[in-house]
Enzyme design. Structure first.
Site, mmCIF file in Angstrom:
data_model
loop_
_atom_site.group_PDB
_atom_site.id
_atom_site.type_symbol
_atom_site.label_atom_id
_atom_site.label_comp_id
_atom_site.label_asym_id
_atom_site.label_seq_id
_atom_site.Cartn_x
_atom_site.Cartn_y
_atom_site.Cartn_z
ATOM 1 N N ASP A 68 40.218 -3.716 42.121
ATOM 2 C CA ASP A 68 39.832 -4.750 43.068
ATOM 3 C C ASP A 68 38.322 -4.949 42.978
ATOM 4 O OD1 ASP A 68 40.924 -6.449 45.390
ATOM 5 O OD2 ASP A 68 39.113 -5.565 46.227
ATOM 6 N N THR A 69 37.892 -6.187 43.143
ATOM 7 C CA THR A 69 36.465 -6.518 43.082
ATOM 8 C C THR A 69 36.082 -7.316 44.319
ATOM 9 O OG1 THR A 69 36.502 -6.586 40.656
ATOM 10 C CG2 THR A 69 34.662 -7.699 41.749
#
Length: 197
Positions: A68-69
């Protein structure tokens, strides 16, 4: 052991493939809300684990890689814009300032639940943007499905005057971290030359 990427991101697929790995893709569709007060850096690790764990239940004997970013401006998560007005607000907020991009990666061994997780943080600095540049960029449609309302590998590249950290992490996956996490499970990979420091 089979490797499964818990993401439908084309960029993440490309980066993982560049390590010479054979893997399956099974996007995770989990709730991405995090508890109020969770720091952006902690949020990406929590969400990476959540995504990998969701897919792990489908593959009984595999290494599941979730990621996830998030964009972090003043310790607040900047998500995807809801509409053009929201994209304008976000880009005006990033204009002439630096922000952080956190990418969390989790690898889960679905045979025993063992989990390894890590985070990469990159500092990105935007030059000051004019109102016409922002409007022109919004008009391309590129900001609309991107966290932070921009794509570093797209037209927004011209806005960026500082990249301090792993650019691959901003695009999709921090290669060095992925190699390290997989090595903890005994899987040896080689970082391709274009990703070397």
């Amino acid at each position: 052991m089979k490797i499964v990427l818990a993401s439908g991101s084309a960029r993440r697929r490309e980066i993982l493939a560049s390590l010479g790995l054979t893997f399956e893709v099974c996007p995770s569709n989990v709730d991405e809300d995090v508890k109020t007060g969770t720091s952006p850096g902690d949020a990406v690790c929590e969400l990476a684990i959540r995504k990998a764990a969701h897919v792990a239940s489908t593959f009984p004997a595999a290494l599941i890689l979730g990621s996830d970013t998030v964009i972090d401006l003043d310790n607040e998560i900047v998500g995807k814009p809801q509409d053009a007005a929201d994209a304008r607000r976000i880009l005006e907020g990033l204009s002439g300032r630096a922000h952080l991009v956190h990418t969390g990666v989790a690898v889960i061994d679905s045979t025993n639940g063992r989990t390894e997780v890590g985070r990469s943080t990159t500092k990105i600095g935007f030059r000051r943007l004019s109102a016409s540049e922002i409007e022109s960029y919004i008009g391309t449609g590129e900001p609309m499905d991107k966290a932070g309302a921009y794509a570093i590998q797209g037209r927004a590249r011209d806005f960026i005057q500082l990249i301090d950290g792993d650019e691959d992490a901003v695009i999709g996956l921090p290669v060095g971290l992925v190699v390290d996490l997989l090595a903890r499970f005994g899987l040896t990979t080689q970082v391709p030359e274009r990703h070397s420091a």
